[in-house]
Design an enzyme around this catalytic site. Structure first.
Site, PDB file in Angstrom:
ATOM      1  N   CYS A  72       3.536   8.594   0.867  1.00  0.00           N
ATOM      2  CA  CYS A  72       4.062   7.699   1.895  1.00  0.00           C
ATOM      3  C   CYS A  72       4.278   6.333   1.245  1.00  0.00           C
ATOM      4  CB  CYS A  72       3.059   7.627   3.043  1.00  0.00           C
ATOM      5  SG  CYS A  72       3.528   6.462   4.321  1.00  0.00           S
ATOM      6  N   ASN A 113      -3.953   5.680  16.111  1.00  0.00           N
ATOM      7  CA  ASN A 113      -5.036   5.391  15.164  1.00  0.00           C
ATOM      8  C   ASN A 113      -5.570   3.995  15.444  1.00  0.00           C
ATOM      9  OD1 ASN A 113      -5.017   7.778  13.425  1.00  0.00           O
ATOM     10  ND2 ASN A 113      -2.936   7.129  12.946  1.00  0.00           N
ATOM     11  N   CYS A 121      -1.276   6.362   9.902  1.00  0.00           N
ATOM     12  CA  CYS A 121      -0.104   5.745  10.507  1.00  0.00           C
ATOM     13  C   CYS A 121      -0.481   4.463  11.269  1.00  0.00           C
ATOM     14  CB  CYS A 121       0.426   6.793  11.486  1.00  0.00           C
ATOM     15  SG  CYS A 121       2.030   6.459  12.056  1.00  0.00           S
ATOM     16  N   SER A 161      10.880   6.541  15.415  1.00  0.00           N
ATOM     17  CA  SER A 161       9.615   6.172  16.046  1.00  0.00           C
ATOM     18  C   SER A 161       9.941   5.791  17.499  1.00  0.00           C
ATOM     19  CB  SER A 161       9.035   4.993  15.257  1.00  0.00           C
ATOM     20  OG  SER A 161       7.789   4.655  15.737  1.00  0.00           O
ATOM     21  N   CYS A 191       5.935  -6.662   7.562  1.00  0.00           N
ATOM     22  CA  CYS A 191       6.983  -6.179   8.458  1.00  0.00           C
ATOM     23  C   CYS A 191       7.208  -7.200   9.569  1.00  0.00           C
ATOM     24  CB  CYS A 191       6.585  -4.828   9.056  1.00  0.00           C
ATOM     25  SG  CYS A 191       7.865  -4.140  10.118  1.00  0.00           S
ATOM     26  N   GLU A 209       0.833  -1.206   0.000  1.00  0.00           N
ATOM     27  CA  GLU A 209       0.000   0.000   0.000  1.00  0.00           C
ATOM     28  C   GLU A 209       0.868   1.255   0.000  1.00  0.00           C
ATOM     29  OE1 GLU A 209      -4.118  -1.529   2.037  1.00  0.00           O
ATOM     30  OE2 GLU A 209      -2.670  -0.563   3.341  1.00  0.00           O
ATOM     31  N   GLY A 257       6.500  -1.683   6.385  1.00  0.00           N
ATOM     32  CA  GLY A 257       7.876  -2.139   6.514  1.00  0.00           C
ATOM     33  C   GLY A 257       8.777  -1.196   7.268  1.00  0.00           C
ATOM     34  N   GLU A 258       9.929  -1.729   7.670  1.00  0.00           N
ATOM     35  CA  GLU A 258      10.960  -0.954   8.363  1.00  0.00           C
ATOM     36  C   GLU A 258      12.088  -0.698   7.352  1.00  0.00           C
ATOM     37  OE1 GLU A 258      12.012   0.678  11.194  1.00  0.00           O
ATOM     38  OE2 GLU A 258      13.867   0.781  10.032  1.00  0.00           O
ATOM     39  N   ASN A 283       8.134   6.683  20.859  1.00  0.00           N
ATOM     40  CA  ASN A 283       6.892   6.160  21.471  1.00  0.00           C
ATOM     41  C   ASN A 283       6.939   5.795  22.940  1.00  0.00           C
ATOM     42  OD1 ASN A 283       5.878   6.347  18.835  1.00  0.00           O
ATOM     43  ND2 ASN A 283       6.654   4.327  18.365  1.00  0.00           N
ATOM     44  N   CYS A 292       0.515  -1.281  15.371  1.00  0.00           N
ATOM     45  CA  CYS A 292       0.588  -1.250  13.910  1.00  0.00           C
ATOM     46  C   CYS A 292      -0.002  -2.506  13.279  1.00  0.00           C
ATOM     47  CB  CYS A 292       2.043  -1.080  13.495  1.00  0.00           C
ATOM     48  SG  CYS A 292       2.283  -1.143  11.720  1.00  0.00           S
ATOM     49  N   CYS A 336       5.235  -4.087  16.049  1.00  0.00           N
ATOM     50  CA  CYS A 336       4.877  -3.009  16.983  1.00  0.00           C
ATOM     51  C   CYS A 336       3.396  -3.153  17.325  1.00  0.00           C
ATOM     52  CB  CYS A 336       5.134  -1.646  16.351  1.00  0.00           C
ATOM     53  SG  CYS A 336       6.858  -1.407  15.861  1.00  0.00           S
TER      54      CYS A 336
HETATM   55  S1  SF4 Z   1       5.366   0.540  12.922  1.00  0.00           S
HETATM   56 FE1  SF4 Z   1       6.794   0.195  11.248  1.00  0.00          FE
HETATM   57  S2  SF4 Z   1       8.334  -1.175  12.150  1.00  0.00           S
HETATM   58 FE2  SF4 Z   1       6.564  -1.267  13.526  1.00  0.00          FE
HETATM   59  S3  SF4 Z   1       5.366  -3.029  12.779  1.00  0.00           S
HETATM   60 FE3  SF4 Z   1       4.565  -1.204  11.739  1.00  0.00          FE
HETATM   61  S4  SF4 Z   1       5.648  -1.111   9.794  1.00  0.00           S
HETATM   62 FE4  SF4 Z   1       6.804  -2.466  11.157  1.00  0.00          FE
END
Ligand code: SF4
Length: 343
Positions: free
Chosen positions: A106, A291, A334, A215, A113, A93, A162-163, A217, A120, A117
């Site tokens: 974006c 979110n 996000c 990131s 990923c 996406e 993804g990271e 947090n 996410c 997290c």
């Molecule tokens: S925030 Fe980024 S690093 Fe963490 S699970 Fe989601 S996509 Fe992966």
């Protein structure tokens, strides 16, 4: 029969070598780059600057790949989400976010990923594979082709699926192509990472001078570990030490992203600890109210708590903004991306 070469897979040097192997000059190679990256052609036949004979000879040996649009959603706030399928059938996406004076894309850097997290959706399905540099860049080319000539993507953020630093070599190659082939300024590109400390140096030494966002947090390892398992490997101090080595030109700052989650990291003590952690950094802080994602028991804090958190930072002369959520109604905000159609 020889396998045809995907021209988008090639680096600049490889394109020059490919064209030269057909007896063609660097000028022709640069024309090819120009047509692919600034005219967004998806078929060699569209390169009208080349003779029919040249086009035919190139088509015998090569092709230009493209992303296939599977779904396109529009939010009431103007945000657009694109679901693309790749040549091997995987899906990713990409989100287009209009703002007053900018149009930000974006992009995703991986299919899924591995980092899990807690806030996410992307992390819930695990990692399928890394994206190649051309698949990252293709998100920009495909969206730009669709919205031209009225609009131009002005900014790119690596905050999709993804990271990016877990796929750093392809990401670095993609960054060079975005800057030098497409012509988007490095100052208008931001890469967001969970903080893979040893790779931050590699990014600094090998990529164009883009903006770095971390990131963060949380303000203690105990809390961060709860919501970001990566913190076991790279605890707060390690991440912040790596950030200190990231070269910043005068007036440039690192962005720290802080997703506010009710009852987990939103207390006044958290805010005070955040000040202590970051007060010597040239930085700005983006506060992002959580979110919602499917099946999660976590919630964003109330407006009052968000305001209190921001006030504590601002009173201590930190630059801290609350980032408005965009595209929530199409799961484009996000942490909401997941790479398959939303029913
Ligand atoms: S925030 Fe980024 S690093 Fe963490 S699970 Fe989601 S996509 Fe992966």
């Amino acid at each position: 029969m020889l396998k045809k070469i995907n021209l988008k897979e090639l680096t600049k040097d490889e394109i020059h070598a490919f064209m030269s192997s057909s007896g063609l000059s660097r000028f022709r190679a640069d024309q090819l780059i120009h047509w692919i990256y600034t005219k967004y052609v998806s078929d060699i036949n569209e390169i009208t600057e080349f003779s029919k004979g040249l086009r035919n000879s190139l088509r015998n040996r090569s092709y230009i790949s493209g992303l296939k649009l599977e779904q396109h959603l529009k939010s009431t706030d103007g945000t657009q989400k694109f679901l693309f399928s790749l040549e091997d059938g995987h899906t990713i996406e990409t989100v287009l976010i209009p703002d007053d004076d900018r149009l930000t894309l974006c992009v995703s850097s991986q299919v899924g990923c591995a980092f899990s997290c807690a806030f996410c959706q992307t992390g819930k399905s695990g990692l399928s594979r890394n994206l190649k540099a051309y698949e990252i860049v293709d998100q920009i080319l495909t969206v730009q082709k669709g919205i031209q000539p009225q609009d131009t993507i002005s900014n790119v953020v690596f905050m999709g699926m993804g990271e990016p630093l877990a796929n750093v070599h392809e990401v670095i190659e993609a960054l060079w192509r975005i800057v030098s082939f497409i012509g988007i300024s490095k100052r208008r590109i931001t890469l967001s990472t969970v903080g893979i400390a040893p790779v931050i140096g590699l990014l600094a030494s090998h990529a164009p001078e883009i903006n770095l966002a971390i990131s963060l947090n949380a303000t203690t390892d105990a809390i961060r570990q709860k919501i970001m398992p990566v913190n076991r490997r790279y605890p707060l101090k390690t991440v912040l030490d790596a950030c200190r080595t990231f070269p910043l030109r005068p007036r440039r700052r690192i962005t720290f992203e802080y997703i506010l989650i009710e009852g987990i990291n939103d207390s006044a003590d958290d805010a005070r600890r955040l000040v202590k952690l970051l007060k010597h950094f040239p930085c700005k802080i983006n506060l992002i109210p959580l979110n919602p994602i499917a099946g999660s028991i976590m919630h964003p804090p109330s407006e009052i708590i968000i305001q209190r958190f921001q006030n504590i930072l601002v009173q201590k002369q930190m630059t801290a903004m609350v980032r408005k959520s965009k595209g929530q109604d199409i799961n484009a905000s996000c942490g909401q991306l997941r790479g398959h159609p939303v029913s």
